[in-house]
Design a protein around this motif. Structure first.
Motif, PDB file in Angstrom:
ATOM      1  N   ALA A 409       0.828  -1.209   0.000  1.00 18.72           N
ATOM      2  CA  ALA A 409       0.000   0.000   0.000  1.00 18.72           C
ATOM      3  C   ALA A 409       0.865   1.264   0.000  1.00 18.72           C
ATOM      4  CB  ALA A 409      -0.931  -0.017   1.204  1.00 18.72           C
ATOM      5  N   LEU A 410       1.907   1.297   0.835  1.00 23.16           N
ATOM      6  CA  LEU A 410       2.732   2.497   0.921  1.00 23.16           C
ATOM      7  C   LEU A 410       3.578   2.704  -0.331  1.00 23.16           C
ATOM      8  CD1 LEU A 410       3.786   2.251   4.656  1.00 23.16           C
ATOM      9  CD2 LEU A 410       2.367   4.014   3.631  1.00 23.16           C
ATOM     10  N   GLN A 411       4.071   1.632  -0.935  1.00 24.74           N
ATOM     11  CA  GLN A 411       4.816   1.770  -2.181  1.00 24.74           C
ATOM     12  C   GLN A 411       3.927   2.323  -3.291  1.00 24.74           C
ATOM     13  OE1 GLN A 411       6.353  -2.155  -2.811  1.00 24.74           O
ATOM     14  NE2 GLN A 411       7.804  -2.018  -1.091  1.00 24.74           N
ATOM     15  N   HIS A 412       2.689   1.893  -3.316  1.00 22.58           N
ATOM     16  CA  HIS A 412       1.765   2.411  -4.318  1.00 22.58           C
ATOM     17  C   HIS A 412       1.413   3.873  -4.041  1.00 22.58           C
ATOM     18  CE1 HIS A 412      -1.591   2.419  -7.181  1.00 22.58           C
ATOM     19  NE2 HIS A 412      -2.284   3.035  -6.231  1.00 22.58           N
ATOM     20  N   THR A 413       1.228   4.213  -2.772  1.00 28.59           N
ATOM     21  CA  THR A 413       0.859   5.587  -2.430  1.00 28.59           C
ATOM     22  C   THR A 413       1.960   6.566  -2.798  1.00 28.59           C
ATOM     23  OG1 THR A 413      -0.402   4.684  -0.574  1.00 28.59           O
ATOM     24  CG2 THR A 413       0.018   7.038  -0.545  1.00 28.59           C
ATOM     25  N   GLU A 420      -9.247   9.068  -7.893  1.00 28.36           N
ATOM     26  CA  GLU A 420     -10.012   9.474  -6.708  1.00 28.36           C
ATOM     27  C   GLU A 420     -10.545   8.277  -5.923  1.00 28.36           C
ATOM     28  OE1 GLU A 420     -12.834  12.707  -7.148  1.00 28.36           O
ATOM     29  OE2 GLU A 420     -11.980  13.187  -9.093  1.00 28.36           O
ATOM     30  N   THR A 421     -10.860   7.170  -6.606  1.00 27.08           N
ATOM     31  CA  THR A 421     -11.458   6.015  -5.929  1.00 27.08           C
ATOM     32  C   THR A 421     -10.442   4.920  -5.653  1.00 27.08           C
ATOM     33  OG1 THR A 421     -12.084   5.088  -8.085  1.00 27.08           O
ATOM     34  CG2 THR A 421     -13.718   6.469  -6.948  1.00 27.08           C
ATOM     35  N   CYS A 422      -9.161   5.275  -5.601  1.00 23.54           N
ATOM     36  CA  CYS A 422      -8.118   4.277  -5.356  1.00 23.54           C
ATOM     37  C   CYS A 422      -8.072   3.948  -3.865  1.00 23.54           C
ATOM     38  CB  CYS A 422      -6.766   4.797  -5.845  1.00 23.54           C
ATOM     39  SG  CYS A 422      -5.409   3.633  -5.556  1.00 23.54           S
ATOM     40  N   LEU A 423      -8.557   2.770  -3.502  1.00 24.81           N
ATOM     41  CA  LEU A 423      -8.554   2.363  -2.097  1.00 24.81           C
ATOM     42  C   LEU A 423      -7.154   1.990  -1.630  1.00 24.81           C
ATOM     43  CD1 LEU A 423     -11.806   0.226  -1.737  1.00 24.81           C
ATOM     44  CD2 LEU A 423     -11.363   2.514  -0.865  1.00 24.81           C
ATOM     45  N   LEU A 424      -6.288   1.570  -2.533  1.00 21.79           N
ATOM     46  CA  LEU A 424      -4.929   1.229  -2.134  1.00 21.79           C
ATOM     47  C   LEU A 424      -4.167   2.469  -1.688  1.00 21.79           C
ATOM     48  CD1 LEU A 424      -3.043  -1.154  -1.837  1.00 21.79           C
ATOM     49  CD2 LEU A 424      -2.301  -0.816  -4.200  1.00 21.79           C
ATOM     50  N   CYS A 425      -4.376   3.610  -2.363  1.00 23.01           N
ATOM     51  CA  CYS A 425      -3.769   4.869  -1.919  1.00 23.01           C
ATOM     52  C   CYS A 425      -4.292   5.271  -0.551  1.00 23.01           C
ATOM     53  CB  CYS A 425      -4.050   5.978  -2.938  1.00 23.01           C
ATOM     54  SG  CYS A 425      -2.914   6.004  -4.339  1.00 23.01           S
ATOM     55  N   GLU A 426      -5.604   5.203  -0.389  1.00 22.58           N
ATOM     56  CA  GLU A 426      -6.196   5.582   0.891  1.00 22.58           C
ATOM     57  C   GLU A 426      -5.719   4.653   2.005  1.00 22.58           C
ATOM     58  OE1 GLU A 426      -7.761   8.238   1.409  1.00 22.58           O
ATOM     59  OE2 GLU A 426      -8.132   8.866  -0.651  1.00 22.58           O
ATOM     60  N   MET A 427      -5.496   3.391   1.662  1.00 26.22           N
ATOM     61  CA  MET A 427      -4.974   2.460   2.654  1.00 26.22           C
ATOM     62  C   MET A 427      -3.551   2.857   3.053  1.00 26.22           C
ATOM     63  SD  MET A 427      -5.400  -1.674   2.324  1.00 26.22           S
ATOM     64  CE  MET A 427      -7.043  -1.519   1.671  1.00 26.22           C
ATOM     65  N   GLY A 428      -2.755   3.280   2.069  1.00 25.87           N
ATOM     66  CA  GLY A 428      -1.406   3.732   2.374  1.00 25.87           C
ATOM     67  C   GLY A 428      -1.400   4.977   3.235  1.00 25.87           C
ATOM     68  N   PHE A 429      -2.286   5.944   2.915  1.00 25.98           N
ATOM     69  CA  PHE A 429      -2.395   7.136   3.754  1.00 25.98           C
ATOM     70  C   PHE A 429      -2.736   6.745   5.193  1.00 25.98           C
ATOM     71  CE2 PHE A 429      -3.840   9.465  -0.294  1.00 25.98           C
ATOM     72  CZ  PHE A 429      -2.534   9.828  -0.589  1.00 25.98           C
ATOM     73  N   ILE A 489      -6.899  -4.387  -8.550  1.00 23.66           N
ATOM     74  CA  ILE A 489      -7.235  -3.471  -9.643  1.00 23.66           C
ATOM     75  C   ILE A 489      -6.440  -2.175  -9.521  1.00 23.66           C
ATOM     76  CG2 ILE A 489      -9.099  -2.090 -10.623  1.00 23.66           C
ATOM     77  CD1 ILE A 489     -11.020  -4.336  -9.776  1.00 23.66           C
ATOM     78  N   ASP A 490      -6.383  -1.614  -8.304  1.00 19.67           N
ATOM     79  CA  ASP A 490      -5.702  -0.333  -8.123  1.00 19.67           C
ATOM     80  C   ASP A 490      -4.195  -0.467  -8.359  1.00 19.67           C
ATOM     81  OD1 ASP A 490      -8.116   0.777  -7.485  1.00 19.67           O
ATOM     82  OD2 ASP A 490      -7.848   0.619  -5.319  1.00 19.67           O
ATOM     83  N   TYR A 491      -3.611  -1.575  -7.923  1.00 16.28           N
ATOM     84  CA  TYR A 491      -2.163  -1.724  -8.100  1.00 16.28           C
ATOM     85  C   TYR A 491      -1.806  -1.865  -9.574  1.00 16.28           C
ATOM     86  CZ  TYR A 491       2.606  -3.258  -7.112  1.00 16.28           C
ATOM     87  OH  TYR A 491       3.976  -3.344  -7.044  1.00 16.28           O
ATOM     88  N   LYS A 492      -2.627  -2.585 -10.325  1.00 13.17           N
ATOM     89  CA  LYS A 492      -2.332  -2.797 -11.739  1.00 13.17           C
ATOM     90  C   LYS A 492      -2.595  -1.560 -12.585  1.00 13.17           C
ATOM     91  CE  LYS A 492      -2.906  -7.796 -11.664  1.00 13.17           C
ATOM     92  NZ  LYS A 492      -3.660  -8.974 -12.136  1.00 13.17           N
TER      93      LYS A 492
END
Length: 997
Positions: A409-413, A420-429, A489-492
């Protein structure tokens, strides 16, 4: 007569009363005839009236008007309290009052003094000190100079007005708080009423009289003590009471084996009972016809009400108590009372208190006044519960403490993802915020807001508002599947060709209970599905059996536990049934799983390549009782996510914002009646302690140097973005910040039967504007971020007077400002935070909380704390400090985030000047002294003929050719000129001209 509040007898004795209230007219009423005899116009609204030599009437502004009992003219006005009058009483020649004064954050608190006034000489007397906060007062009817003062928490003080230093203290044993106090006309009885609708009667039982010539008071008899029982062989067993057992009895059947039979009778409608006509055989009444024909009530349906833990005292209450008591002895005892016996074999209840529902209480200062530290003394942060869909908090904690998921999550963030709907970014935050918080409470506001905005989440029934009666276990398992798919989905989107994600997470379902955990897991992974399909040979539909062929296994196993049957519950309740480690072998498309001794033997032989997984944690469903709502908690072995390898496991319970260390045996033990697993998380053992922070070195900071706006009509901007060559932020770079907010949801308030108000859920604020200014260099004070945040939610209040945001400012079709999505504005701040920038502002903790970001204390310079003396218990506003120190008027009509941030930066520079000159402490004392003179408020501005705003009391603005008073350089010889005991006063060059010159 609109809003009458008080009345008093006039000079005519008991035959006439004067009635007044929150209106501009008073009335005199003839008691004998029951008629209004006169209407008197008044300029003040009155709340309390007491009659002695004069009619003493309390106004809404904290003043007391002495009214003539004959003409009702105002003889004298006395400003008793700064805000309002809580209570007062008049007897003979004395008047005693209790009241409120304004405190920080525009609230009011009870004054620690009861003021005394001489009605004969019409002058104030020395007040009565009462540190607990004087709320109620009564004069003794027989002892003319004796008064009784009480606080809301039940502390009583009997004091002689002529000698206030001699007091007699008492404490009333009330469970809540006092609502009123009354003294009998005889002086023999004192009645105290509390918020629990109880009346506490004080007095001597032998001579208790309520009036002078009353009959003796009949009191309830004291319960007689039980007679002793002599135990002999002939003593019948029925004469012995039942014993108190310390262990569970055999007759205590498990809840899943108990079934309700029959139906309790419905309660009779109160309307029927009130109109009942009694007869010799019973009674009858007309049918109110509130139900349809043949419609009956289901008396089995009982509204589920959770029983939360005892709430701690508010921080503001603790601050007030610390003034009275130098030592805070509440901590250990209150924590013990609140959590009770927290072991599995506890004697108080089957369900330990720390597993029960926790609930946030709100004072008039909001959620910031709640003592979260009371529930968490660890270095791991919990998550708050007052947000929609916060039932997913335990699963988010489980993800966070799984190192491979956290790293992903943090590497992606850290990339340039702006979806706007990227849950992986929000998870990293969220994970980064939990890491930086270090035990302070956090909230998943932005993550849950993004989660709720995804249409698929609503369609799957994952939102609380769409599934109010759904099982939390089924919902959290569905969320687990949904998040794993969204992570993929968000990571890809950023790394479409990367195989990393396919090896990091997998999901499985536990079904078909079998003797061992590994056998059930194997059957779940390889389970056969029966379907009907068309057979070309038979030329008809046939039953087809399909089975998965396993080619590879992920590094993280997320397992949903299906504990639906009584047999499954008993299986999980077996001690040691859930293994801490499992081994998996994949060979020829088959999946083999081992645990315990079998796993150890395979590792010793080394014939097959076996992947060993260790249990990271699990989400559990807690059912505290039949009349309590179930809720979810997580139990996590935090040693796996530590940066250094730990010798032993460290299991912790995460019950929302309650975090507590537990034993491994307690974490892995289940109970069929109240504790069942929902989601399990296993990670490969080789990745233990594999916490990767390399993402901090690969931050994509290009967003800081771009002009982002959804509004293409903007031609000129009031800010200039940073130059990547000369202004790249780095550790220690100072930036000034301020944010404005709008209300997206009004607060929910419950009004109790006694009229008291309790906040159920506070108002929800949304970020509307954020401004960040350069904090140093030739462009100091020049903004490089000034973003208005577009919102898809309806705004219930723009709070224009405090935010400067008007209707249309956040609408892309009408706005004249730079509009950006919330994620863009948030990510800019997140990048500055992780680059090591130091944020300068005024009142930043509340801003950061609403923005949903945690900034470490070493990266915050808050001018609220710089110009604050702790013993004064009052923090100063930005407007007042700007007027006093900078001789600048701000926030005249509304707020502006750029102006506020720039003012905070100037105040920080002024603070540095005071500190360098060695005069900080005297200057702070002078600031508070000046603040008391103007009630800590900048004098109000007035419109001039030219239309500009002018303040008569503003310190003079210097004109051209006149040098500004500067803070002197620290000189030892000059400092010696200030003698001990002297104070610093205003000089002719302005209030803050230096005393050293």
């Amino acid at each position: 007569m609109k809003d009458l509040r008080c009345m008093s007898y006039t000079s005519k004795g008991n035959s006439e009363v004067l009635v007044a209230g929150m209106q501009s007219t008073m009335f005199t009423v003839d008691v004998d005839r029951g008629q209004v005899t006169r209407e008197i116009t008044t300029e003040d609204s009155y709340t309390v009236m007491k009659r002695s030599r004069y009619i003493c009437a309390a106004t809404t502004s904290g003043s007391i008007n002495m009214l003539d009992p004959n003409t009702f003219n105002v003889i004298k006005t006395w400003k008793a309290h700064a805000a309002a009058i809580s209570d007062m009483d008049a007897q003979n020649n004395f008047l005693v009052t209790c009241g409120y004064s304004p405190r920080h954050q525009q609230s009011f608190m009870l004054d620690p003094l009861a003021n005394v006034y001489d009605l004969r000489m019409l002058r104030p007397l020395p007040p009565i000190p009462f540190h607990a906060g004087a709320a109620f007062v009564r004069m003794h009817p027989k002892m003319s100079t004796t008064s009784i003062v009480a606080s809301q928490n039940g502390q009583l003080q009997v004091v002689d007005l002529m000698n206030p230093n001699t007091v007699n203290l008492r404490q009333a044993n009330v469970s809540s708080y006092l609502t009123t106090l009354e003294l009998a006309s005889s002086g023999d009885a004192l009645a105290l009423a509390d918020a629990d609708c109880s009346i506490h009667l004080w007095g001597s039982p032998e001579k208790l009289r309520f009036s002078e010539f009353s009959n003796p008071t009949e009191l309830p008899d004291v319960p007689a003590s039980l007679p002793p029982i002599e135990w002999t062989a002939e003593t019948p067993l029925s004469s012995i009471g039942l014993p108190y057992y310390r262990e569970q009895l055999l007759s205590a059947w498990p809840s899943h084996l108990i079934f309700e039979v029959g139906s309790p009778p419905a309660k009779i409608d109160p309307d029927i009972l009130s109109s009942m006509t009694s007869t010799d055989f019973g009674g009858w009444a007309p049918n109110p016809r509130k139900t349809r024909r043949n419609q009956v009530e289901n008396t089995r349906i009982i509204e589920k009400a959770s029983v939360p833990l005892m709430a701690p005292k508010f921080l503001s209450e603790k601050a007030r108590e610390s003034v009275v008591n130098s030592k805070d002895e509440r901590r250990a005892s209150d924590v013990g009372d609140a959590l009770g016996d927290a072991s599995i074999g506890g004697l108080k209840a089957d369900v330990p208190a720390m597993y029960r529902n926790v609930e946030i209480k709100y004072s008039k200062f909001g959620v910031d006044d709640f003592d979260f530290e009371f529930y968490n003394k660890t270095k791991y942060s919990g998550l708050e519960t007052h947000i929609a869909n916060s039932y997913s908090n335990p699963l988010l904690q489980l993800f966070k403490f799984t190192p491979l998921l956290r790293n992903l999550a943090l590497q992606h963030t850290a990339t340039n993802c702006l979806t706007e709907t990227c849950l992986l970014c929000e998870m990293g935050f969220l994970f980064d915020m939990l890491d930086k918080a270090g035990g302070q409470n956090c909230q998943a506001t932005n993550f849950l807001k993004t989660f709720s905005s995804i249409p698929q989440a609503g369609a799957l029934g994952l939102l609380e508002e769409d599934s109010p009666n759904s099982s939390l276990t089924l919902m959290i398992q569905a969320v687990n599947r949904f998040l794993l798919e969204r992570i993929s989905i968000d990571y890809k989107h950023v790394f479409p060709q990367s195989p990393l994600l396919d090896q990091n997470a997998g999901k499985s379902h536990m079904r078909n209970p079998q003797p061992s955990f590994s056998q059930i897991l194997k059957a779940s992974v390889e389970r056969e599905n029966q379907t009907r399909g068309w057979c070309d040979k038979c030329r008809r539909y046939q039953s087809l059996a399909t089975r998965k062929s396993i080619q590879d296994i992920p590094n993280v196993l997320m397992i949903n536990a299906a504990v639906n049957s009584p047999e499954a519950k008993e299986l999980w309740a077996a001690p040691g049934w859930l293994p801490e480690e499992i081994g998996v072998i994949v060979e020829d498309g088959q999946f083999f799983c081992y645990e315990g001794e079998d796993l150890r033997l395979h590792l010793q032989r080394g014939i097959h390549y076996i992947t060993v997984y260790e249990l990271v944690g699990l989400v559990e469903d807690i059912n505290s009782g039949e009349n309590q709502a179930s809720h979810l908690v997580s139990l996590v072995n935090v040693a796996i996510s530590a940066r250094e390898r730990q010798p032993d496991s460290q299991w912790h319970l995460f019950n929302d914002f309650l975090v507590r260390k537990v034993t491994k045996e307690e974490a892995l033990e289940f109970s069929p009646s109240w504790k069942a697993p929902s989601v399990l998380a296993y990670q490969i053992k080789s990745a233990s302690n594999a916490v990767d922070d390399s993402w901090k070195e690969h931050l994509d900071t290009s967003l800081l140097y771009l002009e982002c706006s959804l509004n293409q009509r903007i031609t000129s901007r009031g800010y200039h973005v940073l130059s990547p060559q000369t202004e790249a932020p780095r550790a220690g770079t100072q930036v000034a910040i301020d944010a404005e907010f709008v209300a997206l949801q009004q607060e929910e308030i419950e009004i109790k039967a006694d009229g008291s108000r309790e906040t159920i859920r506070p108002s929800r604020l949304g970020l509307a504007r954020v401004s960040v200014l350069r904090g140093a260099g030739i462009n100091e004070g020049l903004p490089f971020i000034d973003d208005y945040i577009v919102t898809n939610e309806p705004v219930v209040d723009y709070l224009t007077a405090f935010s400067g945001i008007r209707a249309g400012d956040l609408d892309p079709k009408r706005s004249e400002h730079d509009l950006v999505p919330l994620k863009v504005a948030y990510k800019k701040l997140w990048l500055l935070l992780n680059l090591g920038c130091v944020f300068v502002g005024h009142g930043l903790p509340k801003d950061f909380r609403t923005i949903n970001i945690h900034v470490p204390k070493n990266q915050v310079i808050d001018t609220v704390d710089l110009f604050f003396i702790k013993s004064r218990q009052r923090k100063l506003s930005l407007r007042f400090l700007s007027w006093l120190l900078l001789k600048e008027d701000i926030q005249l009509e509304t707020h502006d985030s750029i102006e506020d941030a720039r003012t905070a930066l100037k105040l920080y520079r002024k603070y540095q000047e005071f500190q360098d000159a060695g005069i900080l402490e005297p200057m702070l004392n002078d600031i508070y002294a000046r603040g008391r003179e103007v009630n800590y408020k900048a004098p109000s501005a007035q419109k001039t003929e030219s239309g500009t705003l002018d303040r008569r009391d503003t310190p003079p603005i210097l004109y051209e050719g006149v040098s500004a008073p500067k803070t002197p350089v620290k000189r030892e010889a000059a400092l010696n000129t200030v003698q001990q005991g002297q104070s610093w006063t205003s000089g002719p060059g302005g209030y803050f001209s230096s005393p050293l010159r």
